[in-house]
Scaffold this motif. Structure first.
Motif, PDB file in Angstrom:
ATOM      1  N   LYS A  54     -10.520   2.580   0.809  1.00  0.00           N
ATOM      2  CA  LYS A  54      -9.421   1.649   1.021  1.00  0.00           C
ATOM      3  C   LYS A  54      -8.504   1.745  -0.207  1.00  0.00           C
ATOM      4  CE  LYS A  54      -8.580  -3.143   2.365  1.00  0.00           C
ATOM      5  NZ  LYS A  54      -7.297  -2.768   2.879  1.00  0.00           N
ATOM      6  N   SER A  72      -3.564   1.764   8.172  1.00  0.00           N
ATOM      7  CA  SER A  72      -4.605   0.745   7.957  1.00  0.00           C
ATOM      8  C   SER A  72      -4.951   0.561   6.482  1.00  0.00           C
ATOM      9  CB  SER A  72      -5.867   1.132   8.731  1.00  0.00           C
ATOM     10  OG  SER A  72      -5.574   1.283  10.100  1.00  0.00           O
ATOM     11  N   ILE A  84      -6.001   2.993   4.421  1.00  0.00           N
ATOM     12  CA  ILE A  84      -7.074   3.910   4.033  1.00  0.00           C
ATOM     13  C   ILE A  84      -6.464   5.202   3.474  1.00  0.00           C
ATOM     14  CG2 ILE A  84      -9.102   5.221   4.838  1.00  0.00           C
ATOM     15  CD1 ILE A  84      -9.416   2.126   4.926  1.00  0.00           C
TER      16      ILE A  84
END
Length: 151
Positions: free
Chosen positions: A9, A129, A131
């Motif tokens: 992340k 997202s 990531i």
């Protein structure tokens, strides 16, 4: 150098750009983001890299990417760099190195036999997202857009 890798992340960050606007990772939620770290605005390698990305900016946008440049330069230096080369994307003036350190791109470097601490030229490609999809540590300053988009 960086401890971040593909699949991690992206670290949350918040810093001021060259115009004093606060920019955070959350501003790019739902968008792909290229975050490139460079040692010093208006130096030959950094100029080549920033201009290569700028020359391909429309291509990045058509593929859903936003671009964000980061260095420890002052807002004034970033403003001059952006204006001189008509860069179309924000440049973070990360003078306190908060973003640089959270991405792990600050550390020992060698140049002409001397060792010092500085920014390691590194690019992170972050998906919608948040990531990390790619980490480019061996940046080709004159062909960086191709390194990112032709993966």
């Amino acid at each position: 150098m960086t401890h971040l890798k593909v699949g991690d992340k992206a670290p949350d960050f918040s810093a001021l750009d060259e115009q004093g606007n606060r920019i955070s990772l959350s501003d790019y939620k739902g968008k792909k983001l290229v975050v490139f770290f460079y040692p010093k605005a208006s130096t030959p390698g950094c100029t080549a890299e920033a201009c290569n990305l700028n020359d391909n900016y429309e291509r990045f946008q058509s593929l859903g990417y936003e671009i964000l440049g980061v260095s420890a330069d002052s807002a004034k230096r970033q403003t001059n760099f952006k204006a001189k080369y008509s860069l179309q994307y924000p440049l973070l003036a990360d003078e306190d190195k908060a973003v640089i350190e959270v991405f792990g791109v600050w550390g020992p470097k060698k140049f002409m036999g001397k060792e010092y601490d500085g920014i390691h030229r590194t690019t992170f490609v972050i998906n919608e997202s948040g990531i990390i999809e790619d980490v480019i540590a061996k940046v080709k300053t004159k062909a960086h857009a191709e390194q990112i988009l032709d993966v």
